[in-house]
Design a protein around this motif. Structure first.
Motif, PDB file in Angstrom:
ATOM      1  N   ASN A 228       6.371-119.444   7.697  1.00 36.50           N
ATOM      2  CA  ASN A 228       5.879-118.585   6.614  1.00 36.50           C
ATOM      3  C   ASN A 228       5.970-119.283   5.257  1.00 36.50           C
ATOM      4  O   ASN A 228       6.455-118.718   4.281  1.00 36.50           O
ATOM      5  CB  ASN A 228       6.633-117.255   6.589  1.00 36.50           C
ATOM      6  CG  ASN A 228       6.420-116.461   7.856  1.00 36.50           C
ATOM      7  OD1 ASN A 228       5.342-116.489   8.447  1.00 36.50           O
ATOM      8  ND2 ASN A 228       7.447-115.764   8.289  1.00 36.50           N
ATOM      9  N   GLN A 229       5.536-120.535   5.218  1.00 38.34           N
ATOM     10  CA  GLN A 229       5.481-121.349   4.006  1.00 38.34           C
ATOM     11  C   GLN A 229       6.847-121.713   3.419  1.00 38.34           C
ATOM     12  O   GLN A 229       6.941-122.223   2.317  1.00 38.34           O
ATOM     13  CB  GLN A 229       4.610-120.675   2.929  1.00 38.34           C
ATOM     14  CG  GLN A 229       3.196-120.364   3.387  1.00 38.34           C
ATOM     15  CD  GLN A 229       2.449-121.591   3.899  1.00 38.34           C
ATOM     16  OE1 GLN A 229       2.473-122.637   3.281  1.00 38.34           O
ATOM     17  NE2 GLN A 229       1.793-121.475   5.047  1.00 38.34           N
ATOM     18  N   THR A 230       7.936-121.443   4.145  1.00 37.12           N
ATOM     19  CA  THR A 230       9.277-121.809   3.692  1.00 37.12           C
ATOM     20  C   THR A 230       9.836-122.865   4.633  1.00 37.12           C
ATOM     21  O   THR A 230       9.682-122.760   5.846  1.00 37.12           O
ATOM     22  CB  THR A 230      10.200-120.567   3.682  1.00 37.12           C
ATOM     23  OG1 THR A 230       9.600-119.560   2.861  1.00 37.12           O
ATOM     24  CG2 THR A 230      11.577-120.913   3.139  1.00 37.12           C
ATOM     25  N   GLU A 231      10.478-123.880   4.055  1.00 35.20           N
ATOM     26  CA  GLU A 231      11.042-124.959   4.868  1.00 35.20           C
ATOM     27  C   GLU A 231      12.539-124.779   5.072  1.00 35.20           C
ATOM     28  O   GLU A 231      13.257-124.356   4.162  1.00 35.20           O
ATOM     29  CB  GLU A 231      10.767-126.316   4.212  1.00 35.20           C
ATOM     30  CG  GLU A 231       9.310-126.694   4.269  1.00 35.20           C
ATOM     31  CD  GLU A 231       9.030-128.090   3.747  1.00 35.20           C
ATOM     32  OE1 GLU A 231       9.930-128.712   3.123  1.00 35.20           O
ATOM     33  OE2 GLU A 231       7.908-128.570   3.969  1.00 35.20           O
ATOM     34  N   TYR A 232      12.973-125.122   6.285  1.00 36.95           N
ATOM     35  CA  TYR A 232      14.381-125.080   6.670  1.00 36.95           C
ATOM     36  C   TYR A 232      14.688-126.393   7.382  1.00 36.95           C
ATOM     37  O   TYR A 232      13.956-126.798   8.268  1.00 36.95           O
ATOM     38  CB  TYR A 232      14.648-123.914   7.634  1.00 36.95           C
ATOM     39  CG  TYR A 232      14.202-122.581   7.102  1.00 36.95           C
ATOM     40  CD1 TYR A 232      15.065-121.789   6.352  1.00 36.95           C
ATOM     41  CD2 TYR A 232      12.918-122.114   7.342  1.00 36.95           C
ATOM     42  CE1 TYR A 232      14.661-120.553   5.861  1.00 36.95           C
ATOM     43  CE2 TYR A 232      12.502-120.880   6.856  1.00 36.95           C
ATOM     44  CZ  TYR A 232      13.375-120.109   6.124  1.00 36.95           C
ATOM     45  OH  TYR A 232      12.971-118.891   5.637  1.00 36.95           O
ATOM     46  N   CYS A 233      15.771-127.016   6.988  1.00 42.35           N
ATOM     47  CA  CYS A 233      16.168-128.273   7.607  1.00 42.35           C
ATOM     48  C   CYS A 233      17.380-128.029   8.498  1.00 42.35           C
ATOM     49  O   CYS A 233      18.288-127.275   8.148  1.00 42.35           O
ATOM     50  CB  CYS A 233      16.503-129.300   6.531  1.00 42.35           C
ATOM     51  SG  CYS A 233      16.910-130.922   7.197  1.00 42.35           S
ATOM     52  N   THR A 234      17.397-128.654   9.656  1.00 42.64           N
ATOM     53  CA  THR A 234      18.534-128.569  10.556  1.00 42.64           C
ATOM     54  C   THR A 234      18.679-129.903  11.280  1.00 42.64           C
ATOM     55  O   THR A 234      17.880-130.815  11.081  1.00 42.64           O
ATOM     56  CB  THR A 234      18.395-127.376  11.533  1.00 42.64           C
ATOM     57  OG1 THR A 234      19.604-127.213  12.256  1.00 42.64           O
ATOM     58  CG2 THR A 234      17.242-127.569  12.487  1.00 42.64           C
ATOM     59  N   LEU A 235      19.695-130.004  12.097  1.00 41.59           N
ATOM     60  CA  LEU A 235      19.970-131.262  12.792  1.00 41.59           C
ATOM     61  C   LEU A 235      19.969-131.052  14.291  1.00 41.59           C
ATOM     62  O   LEU A 235      20.692-130.206  14.814  1.00 41.59           O
ATOM     63  CB  LEU A 235      21.318-131.826  12.338  1.00 41.59           C
ATOM     64  CG  LEU A 235      21.381-132.212  10.867  1.00 41.59           C
ATOM     65  CD1 LEU A 235      22.819-132.490  10.451  1.00 41.59           C
ATOM     66  CD2 LEU A 235      20.499-133.413  10.589  1.00 41.59           C
ATOM     67  N   TRP A 236      19.172-131.843  14.970  1.00 44.74           N
ATOM     68  CA  TRP A 236      19.050-131.812  16.416  1.00 44.74           C
ATOM     69  C   TRP A 236      19.834-132.994  16.986  1.00 44.74           C
ATOM     70  O   TRP A 236      19.934-134.048  16.347  1.00 44.74           O
ATOM     71  CB  TRP A 236      17.573-131.921  16.784  1.00 44.74           C
ATOM     72  CG  TRP A 236      17.264-131.989  18.236  1.00 44.74           C
ATOM     73  CD1 TRP A 236      17.164-130.948  19.111  1.00 44.74           C
ATOM     74  CD2 TRP A 236      16.944-133.162  18.993  1.00 44.74           C
ATOM     75  NE1 TRP A 236      16.815-131.401  20.364  1.00 44.74           N
ATOM     76  CE2 TRP A 236      16.681-132.769  20.319  1.00 44.74           C
ATOM     77  CE3 TRP A 236      16.867-134.524  18.675  1.00 44.74           C
ATOM     78  CZ2 TRP A 236      16.350-133.669  21.322  1.00 44.74           C
ATOM     79  CZ3 TRP A 236      16.537-135.419  19.676  1.00 44.74           C
ATOM     80  CH2 TRP A 236      16.280-134.976  20.985  1.00 44.74           C
ATOM     81  N   TYR A 237      20.409-132.815  18.151  1.00 45.19           N
ATOM     82  CA  TYR A 237      21.091-133.918  18.822  1.00 45.19           C
ATOM     83  C   TYR A 237      20.665-133.948  20.285  1.00 45.19           C
ATOM     84  O   TYR A 237      20.162-132.965  20.834  1.00 45.19           O
ATOM     85  CB  TYR A 237      22.621-133.780  18.725  1.00 45.19           C
ATOM     86  CG  TYR A 237      23.166-132.560  19.422  1.00 45.19           C
ATOM     87  CD1 TYR A 237      23.475-132.581  20.786  1.00 45.19           C
ATOM     88  CD2 TYR A 237      23.363-131.371  18.726  1.00 45.19           C
ATOM     89  CE1 TYR A 237      23.962-131.449  21.426  1.00 45.19           C
ATOM     90  CE2 TYR A 237      23.856-130.244  19.357  1.00 45.19           C
ATOM     91  CZ  TYR A 237      24.149-130.290  20.705  1.00 45.19           C
ATOM     92  OH  TYR A 237      24.618-129.169  21.332  1.00 45.19           O
TER      93      TYR A 237
END
Length: 167
Positions: A17-26
């Protein structure tokens, strides 16, 4: 996740929805996402914030950022499917679902889902799988195209659930 064995994380930037979220994948015996003490996915304002956390804990972070966007649902060209983009999105959303212990349509063991996943996989034309040297270009029936859309839509619903639980 066995924290003693995980030494590298991979940044994933989700756009919903036009908002960015950063996370970490392993990646480990089971792939997943970095979680906090409450088993909630850890989201960051940006990659720099994620990098600072991993480095402070003695981990490294890959320099390449993978972006998964819900725009795929709007821009999905159902005439020519980009199998690499779709299967990457499918797999990442599957790992998100597993990380929050949520059902995901793409993980169904139904023959229909498995056949579509296999066509996508072979449509990626990985060099190790190409025997004749020719690319495999899957032909898609309308019901298969609709099911791909349904799987991805369900995956973004899972992501929104993870965001709601974590933010």
């Amino acid at each position: 996740m066995n924290k003693e064995e995980i030494i590298e994380f991979y940044p994933i930037k989700f756009k919903v929805n036009q908002t960015e979220y950063c996370t970490l994948w392993y990646t480990d015996e089971i792939d997943g996402f970095l979680q906090d003490e409450d088993k909630k996915i850890k989201f960051f304002a940006n990659v720099g914030e994620a990098k600072a956390l991993t480095e402070s804990k003695g981990y490294s972070i890959d320099s390449e950022v993978l972006q998964i966007t819900d725009d795929i649902l709007k821009k999905l060209d159902m005439q020519i499917l980009d199998c690499n983009v779709i299967i990457t999105c499918w797999n990442i959303l599957s790992d998100m679902a597993k990380s929050i212990d949520c059902d995901f349509l793409g993980d169904s063991k139904s023959e229909e889902i498995q056949n579509i996943y296999d066509k996508l996989f072979y449509g990626c034309n990985l060099p190790s799988l190409k025997k004749s040297g020719e690319d495999f270009l899957p032909k898609w029936a309308d019901d298969e195209k609709n099911l791909i859309k349904k799987v991805l839509k369900n995956g973004f619903e899972v992501l929104q659930r993870a965001l709601k639980l974590s933010l």
